[in-house]
Scaffold this motif. Sequence first.
Motif, short mmCIF file in Angstrom:
data_model
loop_
_atom_site.label_atom_id
_atom_site.label_comp_id
_atom_site.label_asym_id
_atom_site.label_seq_id
_atom_site.Cartn_x
_atom_site.Cartn_y
_atom_site.Cartn_z
N LEU A 158 0.83 -1.22 0.00
CA LEU A 158 0.00 0.00 0.00
C LEU A 158 0.85 1.25 0.00
N THR A 159 1.88 1.25 0.85
CA THR A 159 2.77 2.42 0.93
C THR A 159 3.53 2.61 -0.38
N ARG A 171 -6.97 -4.23 9.98
CA ARG A 171 -6.34 -2.91 9.89
C ARG A 171 -5.80 -2.65 8.49
N VAL A 172 -5.24 -3.67 7.87
CA VAL A 172 -4.73 -3.53 6.50
C VAL A 172 -5.89 -3.22 5.54
N GLU A 173 -7.01 -3.90 5.73
CA GLU A 173 -8.18 -3.63 4.90
C GLU A 173 -8.67 -2.19 5.08
N GLN A 196 -6.82 4.75 1.95
CA GLN A 196 -5.87 5.26 0.96
C GLN A 196 -6.58 5.60 -0.34
N THR A 197 -7.60 4.84 -0.68
CA THR A 197 -8.33 5.15 -1.92
C THR A 197 -8.87 6.58 -1.89
N GLY A 198 -9.46 6.95 -0.76
CA GLY A 198 -9.98 8.32 -0.63
C GLY A 198 -8.88 9.35 -0.59
N LEU A 199 -7.79 9.07 0.08
CA LEU A 199 -6.67 10.02 0.19
C LEU A 199 -6.05 10.30 -1.18
N LEU A 200 -5.88 9.28 -1.97
CA LEU A 200 -5.28 9.47 -3.30
C LEU A 200 -6.18 10.35 -4.18
N THR A 201 -7.47 10.15 -4.06
CA THR A 201 -8.41 11.00 -4.83
C THR A 201 -8.27 12.46 -4.40
N ASP A 202 -8.21 12.72 -3.10
CA ASP A 202 -8.08 14.09 -2.59
C ASP A 202 -6.77 14.72 -3.04
N ILE A 203 -5.68 13.94 -2.99
CA ILE A 203 -4.37 14.47 -3.40
C ILE A 203 -4.37 14.82 -4.89
#
Length: 775
Positions: free
Chosen positions: A391-392, A631-633, A639-646
Amino acid sequence: MSTSNFLTIPLRRTDHLGLTSAISAYIEQSYDQHPGMFKNDIAELERLRNNAVNPEVRASSTTNLTRYFIQLTFLSSKFPADIKVNFVWYGTLGYAASASVSHNDLQFERANILYNLGAVYSQLGFEENRSTGDGLKRACQAFQLAAGCIAYLKQNVNPEMHMNPPDDMSAATLDVLIHLMLAQAQECFWQKAVLDNIKNSLVARLAHQVSAYYDQALNSAMRTAAIRSEWIHHLTCKKYHFEAAAQYRAASDCLSGGKYGEELARLKAAQDACAQAIADAKYVGRAVAEDLNGLQAKLKSDYARAEKDNDMIYLAPVPALSSLPAIKAASTVEALVPREIEKPMDALQEKYGPPLFAKLVPFAAHQAASIYVDRRDTLVHKLIIAKMDALTSQLHDFLTRLGLPGSLQALERPVGLPPSLAAHVEEIRASGGYGALHAAIEDVRNLSAVDSAIYSAVADVLHSERKEDDELRARHGTNNWQRATSVEAGGELYKQLDKFGGIIKAAGESDEVVRGKFRESESSFRVLSRDVREIEDFLPKSAEVARIDPELELQSSELRQKMNEVSKVEYRRRKFIEDVKEKAKNDDVSDLVLQETARLERLDPLGKIEATQFEILFTERLKIYDDDKKRVEDETDMQTGLLTDIELANMDFTAALSKSRGQTLSDRERALQTLELGYFKYQELMSNLEEGRKFYNDFSRPLTQFQDECNDFVYSRHVEARELEGNIVAQFERMTLGRTESPLPAPRAQGLPPPVLSNNNVWDPSHGIQFGRRT
């Protein structure tokens, strides 16, 4: 009747062994318990062996053998078969009876002890006074116990051996011994019936079963090279002797019932069978020959009387034997397994003392703990850490594609080193920088070379042994070189060799991938390892950007907030991974395994504990990582939402920046971006190399153990080959030193040469068989 008309199972002999040092060393190397805890158990086991091996023919020998066998059985639930002790035993049957066989196999020791227990029972039966009813009963019981011991050996102990049994313990040879003992037990019962004047029809059925048992023994003897010709003569003679005896008793029953024609037919059949037995009589013991001669004389007399009476008085037609009803065999004996052998735990509690090594944790429990560690580490690394790292990496790849954080850092810091990059540089320098990374690569390369060298040495040893065996088999011929091929004998070792080879190859390919990543980013690693001033001089400066308009400042601020979230995510994940590693490090199931082991031993004290019996325990225990997998899930969804915002924030930032962006700024962006990417690559490679170091260090232990196993296997094969070759040469010399004929397996069709005869022209069993002309 002489008591020498039976055969006994000869005792196997062994050499003295120093069990104390060998077992102490094995416990110290393979268990987490100190051998000093078991010094009394080890000493007692050695005492039991010394009392049991090379027994004399007396009742106390059965007690000593049984006690040692029971302790060996219990030991098998605590130790693996391979305990680094070569048990040496000498053969007793066949033409190479003095040859020794040596195996590092606890089950081989058990097999020989049980074999000798059966042999002692056979000799006790042989020694009984069979001229009395009580003596016959005791002899019958002893022969049945002998058959039971050998049957238990064949069915329950031999399959546990990690080797092919020697010829005189093969399935066919053991079948000979079982049926021989049953034949002799049935013969005792038949003789008791004769002494008790039981009616002829029943005695005939008993005799017919005696003949059947000898016939079964004879058929099995033809399938093994371990039975000497004198035994085959004996079995043949006995088979036809009791076939004749059965027909004689049936004829006597016919006489009582007035069936005079059938009486003659059966007496003629008895004479024919007796004639076949007489053909082998000169090669058998005196008592067997005397019994047969007595029966022959009786048959001759009775046939003459019956023929005369029928010709002069009854004039009854004589039917063909094939038209008469067959004699139905009546078996009154069976292979009796001694109760102590069949239920050893009861015997320990009732008579033979407490089990030795009761406090020793079974080897399978140690294996189970190791299996859990492997399974736990696989789960933690593949399903948690690897997924989180993936993921990272996905996050970093996404930022790199957008030119982040380089474009933002170039704007915020047109000169000097951005704070986040400065922190990364300090982190790299603190961990040793380029030099530490390069040294780690060399460490992994050296560790890999050591493990590869061990593997190559093992492969060479096995292949050399295999080549030697093939050459010796070709030299002496497959008929003489009667032992398993290298692949058959070491099947599991060859499978493990392939498995280890696959692991070495896969690890080498992974190492090359890591070295490739190092070469790709090597220049960045060198720069990041310099001091801050040198890195500042390395970076292009963006002096043209002196003022930021309000729109650009707003968009860069929003993008910075998103990038700060990225930093928090990275920190949170690093901390999570550290916590999971610490959790796994402290996840010790030893106590739980011991508790489960104790439960299993209570259920079945002599049962062999297998690692698979801990599956339910492991499945339940691994559930402590369910929250970590969840926690990984959750991180994946976040992360899906964070990438969209970025991505949206970066679009606004890029649009505002394009109005004032210059070439120098673009160069600085690329340089900063390269160094940021280099930092993440550095962290990734250091993690990969640490895993590589751990892998090779951990892998060396099972690889070294495997090397020891292969060396032991090859050594025992070399010893076995030298002994077998010596036996072949010795047999060839015996055949050529003045002997015109060799012993053959079939007495009738092949025409065996006569043995050495005593002065009264009867073979003396104590002299053995000697071939060739006497002078």
